[in-house]
Design a protein around this motif. Sequence first.
Motif, PDB file in Angstrom:
ATOM      1  N   LEU A 258       0.842  -1.195   0.000  1.00 45.30           N
ATOM      2  CA  LEU A 258       0.000   0.000   0.000  1.00 45.30           C
ATOM      3  C   LEU A 258       0.878   1.246   0.000  1.00 45.30           C
ATOM      4  O   LEU A 258       2.029   1.193  -0.409  1.00 45.30           O
ATOM      5  N   ASN A 259       0.359   2.378   0.478  1.00 46.14           N
ATOM      6  CA  ASN A 259       1.034   3.659   0.300  1.00 46.14           C
ATOM      7  C   ASN A 259       2.484   3.667   0.772  1.00 46.14           C
ATOM      8  O   ASN A 259       3.363   4.243   0.122  1.00 46.14           O
ATOM      9  N   ALA A 260       2.768   3.059   1.927  1.00 46.51           N
ATOM     10  CA  ALA A 260       4.121   3.107   2.486  1.00 46.51           C
ATOM     11  C   ALA A 260       5.130   2.334   1.657  1.00 46.51           C
ATOM     12  O   ALA A 260       6.335   2.422   1.901  1.00 46.51           O
ATOM     13  N   ALA A 261       4.676   1.561   0.680  1.00 49.48           N
ATOM     14  CA  ALA A 261       5.581   0.826  -0.203  1.00 49.48           C
ATOM     15  C   ALA A 261       6.101   1.694  -1.339  1.00 49.48           C
ATOM     16  O   ALA A 261       7.011   1.276  -2.064  1.00 49.48           O
ATOM     17  N   PHE A 262       5.544   2.888  -1.502  1.00 51.20           N
ATOM     18  CA  PHE A 262       5.903   3.758  -2.623  1.00 51.20           C
ATOM     19  C   PHE A 262       6.554   5.035  -2.105  1.00 51.20           C
ATOM     20  O   PHE A 262       6.268   5.502  -1.000  1.00 51.20           O
ATOM     21  N   ASP A 263       7.408   5.619  -2.941  1.00 49.50           N
ATOM     22  CA  ASP A 263       7.989   6.906  -2.593  1.00 49.50           C
ATOM     23  C   ASP A 263       6.933   7.995  -2.736  1.00 49.50           C
ATOM     24  O   ASP A 263       5.958   7.849  -3.475  1.00 49.50           O
ATOM     25  N   GLY A 264       7.138   9.084  -2.005  1.00 51.47           N
ATOM     26  CA  GLY A 264       6.183  10.182  -2.050  1.00 51.47           C
ATOM     27  C   GLY A 264       6.437  11.145  -0.916  1.00 51.47           C
ATOM     28  O   GLY A 264       7.517  11.146  -0.301  1.00 51.47           O
ATOM     29  N   PRO A 265       5.474  11.986  -0.566  1.00 46.12           N
ATOM     30  CA  PRO A 265       5.661  13.004   0.468  1.00 46.12           C
ATOM     31  C   PRO A 265       6.098  12.438   1.814  1.00 46.12           C
ATOM     32  O   PRO A 265       6.879  13.078   2.533  1.00 46.12           O
ATOM     33  N   PHE A 266       5.614  11.249   2.185  1.00 47.47           N
ATOM     34  CA  PHE A 266       5.979  10.648   3.463  1.00 47.47           C
ATOM     35  C   PHE A 266       7.493  10.487   3.572  1.00 47.47           C
ATOM     36  O   PHE A 266       8.104  10.852   4.596  1.00 47.47           O
ATOM     37  N   TYR A 267       8.139   9.956   2.539  1.00 46.83           N
ATOM     38  CA  TYR A 267       9.583   9.729   2.583  1.00 46.83           C
ATOM     39  C   TYR A 267      10.370  10.993   2.271  1.00 46.83           C
ATOM     40  O   TYR A 267      11.477  11.183   2.792  1.00 46.83           O
ATOM     41  N   ALA A 268       9.829  11.858   1.433  1.00 51.74           N
ATOM     42  CA  ALA A 268      10.507  13.124   1.149  1.00 51.74           C
ATOM     43  C   ALA A 268      10.669  13.942   2.425  1.00 51.74           C
ATOM     44  O   ALA A 268      11.719  14.558   2.655  1.00 51.74           O
ATOM     45  N   GLU A 269       9.631  13.946   3.244  1.00 49.10           N
ATOM     46  CA  GLU A 269       9.675  14.667   4.517  1.00 49.10           C
ATOM     47  C   GLU A 269      10.767  14.115   5.423  1.00 49.10           C
ATOM     48  O   GLU A 269      11.345  14.847   6.229  1.00 49.10           O
ATOM     49  N   ARG A 270      11.071  12.836   5.295  1.00 45.78           N
ATOM     50  CA  ARG A 270      12.007  12.151   6.183  1.00 45.78           C
ATOM     51  C   ARG A 270      13.391  11.972   5.565  1.00 45.78           C
ATOM     52  O   ARG A 270      14.208  11.211   6.096  1.00 45.78           O
ATOM     53  N   SER A 271      13.658  12.653   4.469  1.00 48.49           N
ATOM     54  CA  SER A 271      14.935  12.517   3.774  1.00 48.49           C
ATOM     55  C   SER A 271      15.744  13.806   3.869  1.00 48.49           C
ATOM     56  O   SER A 271      15.252  14.875   3.500  1.00 48.49           O
ATOM     57  N   PRO A 272      17.005  13.729   4.334  1.00 53.15           N
ATOM     58  CA  PRO A 272      17.836  14.933   4.383  1.00 53.15           C
ATOM     59  C   PRO A 272      18.024  15.607   3.032  1.00 53.15           C
ATOM     60  O   PRO A 272      18.372  16.787   2.986  1.00 53.15           O
ATOM     61  N   ALA A 273      17.790  14.885   1.932  1.00 55.68           N
ATOM     62  CA  ALA A 273      17.891  15.521   0.615  1.00 55.68           C
ATOM     63  C   ALA A 273      17.016  16.767   0.527  1.00 55.68           C
ATOM     64  O   ALA A 273      17.335  17.709  -0.216  1.00 55.68           O
ATOM     65  N   SER A 274      15.935  16.785   1.298  1.00 56.13           N
ATOM     66  CA  SER A 274      15.010  17.912   1.236  1.00 56.13           C
ATOM     67  C   SER A 274      15.581  19.184   1.855  1.00 56.13           C
ATOM     68  O   SER A 274      15.032  20.270   1.634  1.00 56.13           O
ATOM     69  N   VAL A 275      16.666  19.070   2.642  1.00 56.01           N
ATOM     70  CA  VAL A 275      17.221  20.252   3.316  1.00 56.01           C
ATOM     71  C   VAL A 275      18.678  20.506   2.963  1.00 56.01           C
ATOM     72  O   VAL A 275      19.284  21.445   3.481  1.00 56.01           O
ATOM     73  N   LEU A 276      19.266  19.695   2.079  1.00 57.59           N
ATOM     74  CA  LEU A 276      20.691  19.850   1.790  1.00 57.59           C
ATOM     75  C   LEU A 276      21.022  21.244   1.274  1.00 57.59           C
ATOM     76  O   LEU A 276      22.098  21.788   1.561  1.00 57.59           O
ATOM     77  N   ASP A 277      20.104  21.838   0.517  1.00 53.83           N
ATOM     78  CA  ASP A 277      20.403  23.158  -0.051  1.00 53.83           C
ATOM     79  C   ASP A 277      20.313  24.268   0.995  1.00 53.83           C
ATOM     80  O   ASP A 277      20.600  25.426   0.700  1.00 53.83           O
ATOM     81  N   ARG A 278      19.944  23.927   2.227  1.00 55.19           N
ATOM     82  CA  ARG A 278      19.887  24.907   3.306  1.00 55.19           C
ATOM     83  C   ARG A 278      21.026  24.732   4.320  1.00 55.19           C
ATOM     84  O   ARG A 278      21.161  25.514   5.253  1.00 55.19           O
ATOM     85  N   ILE A 279      21.833  23.709   4.133  1.00 54.90           N
ATOM     86  CA  ILE A 279      22.930  23.457   5.076  1.00 54.90           C
ATOM     87  C   ILE A 279      24.138  24.285   4.658  1.00 54.90           C
ATOM     88  O   ILE A 279      24.605  24.199   3.513  1.00 54.90           O
ATOM     89  N   ASP A 280      24.644  25.101   5.578  1.00 53.42           N
ATOM     90  CA  ASP A 280      25.814  25.917   5.262  1.00 53.42           C
ATOM     91  C   ASP A 280      26.875  25.870   6.353  1.00 53.42           C
ATOM     92  O   ASP A 280      27.868  26.605   6.289  1.00 53.42           O
ATOM     93  N   VAL A 281      26.712  25.011   7.378  1.00 49.38           N
ATOM     94  CA  VAL A 281      27.716  24.921   8.436  1.00 49.38           C
ATOM     95  C   VAL A 281      28.781  23.903   8.054  1.00 49.38           C
ATOM     96  O   VAL A 281      28.511  22.949   7.314  1.00 49.38           O
ATOM     97  N   PRO A 282      30.016  24.054   8.526  1.00 47.64           N
ATOM     98  CA  PRO A 282      31.064  23.069   8.247  1.00 47.64           C
ATOM     99  C   PRO A 282      30.626  21.670   8.683  1.00 47.64           C
ATOM    100  O   PRO A 282      30.099  21.483   9.783  1.00 47.64           O
ATOM    101  N   THR A 283      30.851  20.701   7.791  1.00 44.58           N
ATOM    102  CA  THR A 283      30.326  19.346   7.980  1.00 44.58           C
ATOM    103  C   THR A 283      31.437  18.333   7.730  1.00 44.58           C
ATOM    104  O   THR A 283      32.103  18.373   6.695  1.00 44.58           O
ATOM    105  N   PHE A 284      31.609  17.411   8.686  1.00 44.03           N
ATOM    106  CA  PHE A 284      32.584  16.326   8.536  1.00 44.03           C
ATOM    107  C   PHE A 284      31.801  15.017   8.531  1.00 44.03           C
ATOM    108  O   PHE A 284      31.098  14.691   9.478  1.00 44.03           O
ATOM    109  N   LEU A 285      31.926  14.254   7.429  1.00 43.66           N
ATOM    110  CA  LEU A 285      31.165  13.024   7.236  1.00 43.66           C
ATOM    111  C   LEU A 285      32.063  11.800   7.341  1.00 43.66           C
ATOM    112  O   LEU A 285      33.226  11.831   6.941  1.00 43.66           O
TER     113      LEU A 285
END
Length: 617
Positions: A258-285
Motif C-alpha cells: 500500500l502507500n508506504a511501499a511507494f515513494d512520495g511526500p511521506f519519505y521526502a519529509e524524512r529525507s535529508p535531501a530535502s534540506v541539503l540546499d539549506r545546510i551551510d555549516v562546516p560538515t565532517f562526514l
Amino acid sequence: MRRSLLALLLALLTGLTGLTAADAAPTSGWTARAEDHPGSVSETDVEVPMSDGTVLRADVRRPADAEGDPVEGRFPVLLTITAYNKSVISGPGAAAIDGDPDFFVKRGYVHVTVDARGTGSSGGDWQAFSARENADSGEIVNWAASPDRPWSNGAVGMHGASYMGISQLFAAGNRPPGLKAIFPQVPAVDTYRDVVASGGALDVGFIPLWMGLVTGTGLIPPAYGPAEPDNALQMYLDRVQGATSFTAPTLLEATLGLNAAFDGPFYAERSPASVLDRIDVPTFLVGGEYDLFQRGTPMVFDSLRQRGVPVKMIFGPWDHLQGSGDGVAEAGHGTLQELQLRWFDHHVRGQADPSLDTDIPPLTYHEIGSGQWFEADQWIGEQRARSFQLSGTSLPGLPGGLVDSDPQPGQSTVAPLPVSGLCTRSTNQWTAGMPNAIGIAQLCHDNRWNDLSGAVFDTEPMTEAMRMRGPINAHLHASTPTGNGMLSVSVSSVAPDGAVNRLTGGWQVLSHRALDESRSRYLDGELIQPFHPFTKDAQRTMEPSEVEPIDVEVFPTAAVIPPGHKLRISVQAFDVPHLLPTVRDLPAALSPVAIHNSPEHPSEITLPVIPATEGTR
C-alpha cells in the motif's frame, strides 16, 4: 542488566561504537590537546520545552573540579539527539557506545544528549523524522545556545552516528544561529532509496529490527518516573500510541504494497535531501563502503561540496557498526574523537588551526581490492565513463562475457530462487554488520557459490589495474512471463583462484523501471546513477515476455580490479535477507527473468573509472 543487554543490542543494530584518543595517533603533526578539567558532573532529564508545548528531556554533562562540583562559566556545547534512549546509550554496560563524552567535557565542552520526541524520556509521539521532529532539532539547538543556559556560551556543535547523524542534517537545515559545525557519521540522504526500499523492494533485514529497537528502548522507565508518576504514565501511553499509530501501520502498509511501499511526500519529509540546499555549516562526514547508507553519505558530501560548504568525508571499508567509529583511525587522520575534537575546536570553540585543511583533504577514501587509502577533492570529478557489454549466454558454472566491443548475442535465464543472497557480503551489510560483530561474516565473503544462483558475466583477466569510484549503472534488457520481478545485481572482482569478492550491489523491481532523466546522473554522456520515481503512479508492469530496458542503480563503491583479476556482474532475482517483494508483488516475482543481449537489445554496465593519476596517502 536489562539496560546492559539493550545497550549491546543497540550497538549491534546501529553501530554506535567509538574510540578513545589512545587507540591511534594522526599521521600529521597535530595531537589532541590535554584535558582542562579533572572531572565531569551530570544533570539528568532536564526539561527542553518545544514550541508546541511538548517537553523533551536532556542529560547535561558539564566540566567539574577535583571535588566534583560544576566549573563556573560558559562553555561551547556538543549536542546529540537520539531515538535510542539516552539512558541506554550512556548507561552501565554501554561505555563504548558513541565514545566517552568526558573526552570532550574535560577539554572544556558541555555535552548534551536529548531523547527525540516520543523516545526515551521525552514526551510526544515518535514519528521518525517527521516535519515536527525535524523542527524540534533546530529548537533543541536554540535551547542549548540560549543565554538562559548558564553553562552555554552560545556556540553549538553536533555529533553522532546513524539516526543521530541524520538529525544533525535536519538541524543544520533549520539554520539555527548557534549551530557552528556538525559531524554526522553514516547518515542517509534519501530514506526510501538508501535503505527502506532499495530498488522498490522492501528492506526486511534492518527496518523491522530498527523500528522495534526504538519502540523497545522507549519502554525503559525514565529517571524522573518515581518523582513524576503522572509524567511517567503519560510517557508510556505515548509509546503505545506511537507503536499503534506509526510503527505497526507503516510496516503493515509497506508489506501489503500500500502507500508506504511507494515513494512520495511521506519519505521526502524524512529525507535529508530535502534540506541539503539549506545546510551551510562546516560538515565532517564518515561513510562506509558496506554501510546501510553507502549510497547516501557520498551524495551528502557531493551536494555540499558542489555548493561550496566546508565539508570533508572519510569513506572506509566498513559496515554500519564499523563505520560509526571502530575503523576511522585507519584513514590516518586520528581516531574518531580526535577528529571530532579538532573539528569542533576550530569551528565551534574558535581555536585557529591553520593546518586543518592541508592535513585533511576534502575526501579520504579506501580502495577495495588494494587496501590503499587515496585522497581527492571531489567524489565525482576526474573519472571517465567506461562501459562493458554483456556477451553470449550465461549457464550455471559457465559465465557469459563482458567486452568493450563486438558482443555476441545471447539470452540468459535468472531463476527465482528465494535463497539468493543468503550467504554474501550483502547479508552482513543489510543487517547493520551484526554477523561481522559476532564473528561469522567471514564465512560468506566469497560470493562464488551465490553466483551459481543467477546469470554471471566476466571480463577477461585485466592486464592493468582498473580503478573506479562512484555509482554504477547496469543497463539490462529483460523479459519475464509475469510482467514483474526483481533484478539483484552484484559487481565483483574475481581472483585468479576463482574467489569472488563482492564490491557492491544494486536492485530494481521491474515494474518500477520508469526513469527520471532530469534527476539521474551522467558522466561523459553515459548514465551512471539512474533515478527512478518509485511512485504508485509511475509503477507499470511489463507486457508478458516483452523485452524492455531496465536501469539498475548499483550503489557507489571505491575499488580496483587488479591485474590478473576479472570484473564480474552477476544477476539474481532475490537478495535475502535484505529485500523481499511486497505481498502484492510476490506472486509475479516467483517467475524466471530473461536477460537479453543482442544488437536490438544491448545490455551493458557503465562504471566511473579513475585515470591512473591519483596517489595514495
